[in-house]
Structure formats: C-alpha cells, structure tokens
Scaffold this motif. Structure first.
Motif, short mmCIF file in Angstrom:
data_model
loop_
_atom_site.label_atom_id
_atom_site.label_comp_id
_atom_site.label_asym_id
_atom_site.label_seq_id
_atom_site.Cartn_x
_atom_site.Cartn_y
_atom_site.Cartn_z
N ALA A 299 0.84 -1.20 0.00
CA ALA A 299 0.00 0.00 0.00
C ALA A 299 0.88 1.25 0.00
O ALA A 299 2.00 1.24 0.52
N PHE A 300 0.36 2.32 -0.60
CA PHE A 300 1.11 3.58 -0.61
C PHE A 300 0.14 4.75 -0.54
O PHE A 300 -1.03 4.64 -0.92
N ALA A 301 0.63 5.87 -0.02
CA ALA A 301 -0.20 7.05 0.15
C ALA A 301 -0.44 7.73 -1.19
O ALA A 301 0.45 7.82 -2.04
N MET A 302 -1.69 8.20 -1.37
CA MET A 302 -2.05 8.96 -2.56
C MET A 302 -2.57 10.33 -2.11
O MET A 302 -3.38 10.41 -1.19
N ARG A 303 -2.13 11.36 -2.79
CA ARG A 303 -2.63 12.71 -2.49
C ARG A 303 -2.81 13.47 -3.80
O ARG A 303 -1.91 13.52 -4.63
N LEU A 304 -4.01 14.02 -3.98
CA LEU A 304 -4.32 14.84 -5.15
C LEU A 304 -4.23 16.30 -4.75
O LEU A 304 -4.63 16.68 -3.65
N SER A 305 -3.74 17.12 -5.68
CA SER A 305 -3.63 18.55 -5.39
C SER A 305 -3.56 19.36 -6.68
O SER A 305 -2.63 19.21 -7.46
N GLY A 306 -4.57 20.20 -6.90
CA GLY A 306 -4.55 21.11 -8.03
C GLY A 306 -4.75 20.44 -9.37
O GLY A 306 -5.05 19.25 -9.46
N THR A 307 -4.58 21.22 -10.42
CA THR A 307 -4.87 20.74 -11.77
C THR A 307 -3.66 20.84 -12.69
O THR A 307 -2.70 21.56 -12.42
N GLY A 308 -3.76 20.10 -13.79
CA GLY A 308 -2.77 20.15 -14.86
C GLY A 308 -3.49 19.87 -16.17
O GLY A 308 -4.68 19.58 -16.19
N THR A 309 -2.76 19.95 -17.28
CA THR A 309 -3.36 19.66 -18.58
C THR A 309 -2.33 19.08 -19.52
O THR A 309 -1.13 19.33 -19.36
N PHE A 310 -2.81 18.28 -20.46
CA PHE A 310 -1.95 17.74 -21.52
C PHE A 310 -2.08 18.55 -22.81
O PHE A 310 -1.50 18.19 -23.83
N ARG A 311 -2.88 19.59 -22.78
CA ARG A 311 -3.01 20.44 -23.97
C ARG A 311 -1.67 21.10 -24.28
O ARG A 311 -0.93 21.44 -23.36
N PRO A 312 -1.31 21.30 -25.54
CA PRO A 312 -2.10 21.03 -26.75
C PRO A 312 -1.93 19.62 -27.32
O PRO A 312 -2.58 19.30 -28.32
N LEU A 313 -1.10 18.77 -26.71
CA LEU A 313 -0.89 17.43 -27.25
C LEU A 313 -2.15 16.58 -27.18
O LEU A 313 -2.44 15.79 -28.08
N SER A 314 -2.90 16.72 -26.09
CA SER A 314 -4.10 15.93 -25.89
C SER A 314 -5.12 16.79 -25.15
O SER A 314 -4.76 17.48 -24.20
N PRO A 315 -6.40 16.75 -25.55
CA PRO A 315 -7.41 17.63 -24.95
C PRO A 315 -7.89 17.12 -23.60
O PRO A 315 -9.04 16.67 -23.44
N VAL A 316 -7.02 17.21 -22.60
CA VAL A 316 -7.31 16.66 -21.28
C VAL A 316 -6.94 17.67 -20.19
O VAL A 316 -5.87 18.29 -20.25
N VAL A 317 -7.83 17.82 -19.21
CA VAL A 317 -7.52 18.52 -17.97
C VAL A 317 -7.62 17.48 -16.86
O VAL A 317 -8.52 16.64 -16.87
N PHE A 318 -6.69 17.52 -15.93
CA PHE A 318 -6.65 16.50 -14.89
C PHE A 318 -6.33 17.11 -13.53
O PHE A 318 -5.82 18.23 -13.43
N VAL A 319 -6.63 16.33 -12.49
CA VAL A 319 -6.18 16.65 -11.13
C VAL A 319 -4.83 15.97 -10.95
O VAL A 319 -4.66 14.79 -11.28
N ARG A 320 -3.88 16.73 -10.44
CA ARG A 320 -2.51 16.24 -10.31
C ARG A 320 -2.36 15.29 -9.12
O ARG A 320 -3.02 15.45 -8.09
N ILE A 321 -1.47 14.32 -9.28
CA ILE A 321 -1.10 13.44 -8.18
C ILE A 321 0.15 14.03 -7.52
O ILE A 321 1.24 13.98 -8.10
N ALA A 322 -0.05 14.60 -6.35
CA ALA A 322 1.05 15.25 -5.64
C ALA A 322 1.88 14.25 -4.84
O ALA A 322 3.05 14.48 -4.57
N GLU A 323 1.27 13.14 -4.46
CA GLU A 323 1.98 12.07 -3.75
C GLU A 323 1.42 10.74 -4.22
O GLU A 323 0.21 10.59 -4.34
N GLY A 324 2.30 9.82 -4.51
CA GLY A 324 1.88 8.50 -4.95
C GLY A 324 2.23 8.18 -6.39
O GLY A 324 2.05 7.04 -6.83
N ALA A 325 2.74 9.17 -7.13
CA ALA A 325 3.07 8.93 -8.54
C ALA A 325 4.11 7.82 -8.73
O ALA A 325 3.95 6.98 -9.62
N PRO A 326 5.16 7.76 -7.91
CA PRO A 326 6.13 6.67 -8.08
C PRO A 326 5.49 5.29 -7.88
O PRO A 326 5.81 4.34 -8.61
N GLY A 327 4.58 5.18 -6.91
CA GLY A 327 3.89 3.91 -6.70
C GLY A 327 3.04 3.53 -7.89
O GLY A 327 3.03 2.38 -8.33
N CYS A 328 2.31 4.51 -8.45
CA CYS A 328 1.49 4.25 -9.64
C CYS A 328 2.36 3.81 -10.82
O CYS A 328 2.01 2.88 -11.55
#
Length: 198
Positions: A68-97
C-alpha cells in the motif's frame, strides 16, 4: 469467444470519486457518467476473451506482492495542446502508480502493450470538450485536494454502451508491509470475475 475491451486502474475512493465524476459531467464531458473516477494503469486494451483467466491470474500475482502507498491529489494540470485533457494532479503516490503500471504491463505478461504517450499518472476531469469548458475545469479545481491510502486496484470492462464496469478488485498483499485483503485472497481473485457494485 470474440474480444473484450479491458482497462486496469486505481479507483478514486468515496466521497472523492463521485464528487469528481459529477464535476466532470458538469463541465460538459458526456462520457463522465460511464467512467468511474480513476488513475489509469492500463488504458483501454482489446484482448481475446479467452485470455481473461490468464489476465486475472497475472493481476492477482502483481497485487499479492505489492505494498500500500499514500495517494494525495492537489490542483490541476493539462496535456493540452498534445491531448485535450484537464486533470487533477497526483502530488503524492506517482512513483507507486508508475511502478505498479510497469508490473501490470510487464513485457512478458498478458497485458503487455505500448503506450501512445509516456506514462503520467493523473485523474482526468475533462476530456475532449471545448477549450472554454476545459479552462473552466482547470480553474474550478485549481485548489482541489484529497488523500487516501491506495491498497489495491481493479480490472474493468467497457460494455457495448461505452460504460466501464468493474469486473474484479485486487487488494494488495497482506503481511507487515501490506494491508489486510478486504475482497478475498489472491487465489480467489485468480479464480474468476466477481461483479461488484460501483
């Protein structure tokens, strides 16, 4: 037996999952109601239906050995203009994912596949809608925050209606470095699909 379209992801738990799904729908993303809020591990992948037992066994094996690992979401990001996506950022847990998706997509395993873009864990909140609506999503969730302990992942199948439905949950292994299995043992997970309410 034909083919099925599968995906593997980490579900964003309640109350955050429903909250973000409703917000996504409110931004005008018509697909929101058919997509449970998640962090993708394996994107939509078409496979032969008779490979499902092998895939379930592989996922159970990966989950049994993971911690198990801690996950924390914080704020937003986007893949535009490469991809039409807005997302909530993973502030903690990205290495585990990142490590988890690498094991799930192991080149020697049944879910090996190339990705269109380098893996970047995130929680999509708008996809393929107008630029103006994506700007609204980006600003509306700029201060969003949530956190939880990620203790497993799930296998989903996309129906002919476009809706993604959970086939099976895969809790991480038990023991001093894991968490108690809440949805059956890895052996049970390998035995067959169980449809659980979303």
């Amino acid at each position: 037996m034909g083919t099925v379209t599968l995906g593997v992801s980490i579900a964003v738990p309640e109350p955050y999952g429903s909250q973000l799904q409703q917000l996504r729908a409110g931004f005008g993303d018509a697909a929101a109601h058919g997509i449970p809020t998640h962090v993708t591990l394996v994107p939509p992948t078409e496979v032969e239906a008779d490979r499902l037992p092998q895939i379930r066994a592989h996922l159970a094996e990966v989950a049994a050995a993971f911690r198990a690992f801690a996950m924390r979401l914080s704020g937003t990001g986007t893949f535009r203009p490469l991809s039409p996506v807005v997302f909530v950022r993973i502030a903690e847990g990205a290495p585990g994912c990142t490590r988890l998706q690498g094991e799930v997509r192991d080149p020697s395993g049944p879910l090996s596949r190339e990705l269109a873009f380098p893996y970047h864990p995130h929680v999509t909140v708008a996809h393929g809608i107008s630029e103006e609506a994506m700007d609204v999503a980006f600003e509306a969730l700029a201060d969003y925050a949530a956190e939880w302990l990620c203790d497993g992942f799930a296998l989903y199948e996309q129906g002919s209606d476009g809706v993604w439905r959970k086939l099976r949950e895969y809790p991480f292994g038990t023991g001093p470095t894991g968490v108690p299995a809440q949805c059956g043992s890895p052996a049970d997970a390998a035995a067959g699909p169980t449809v659980r309410p979303s």
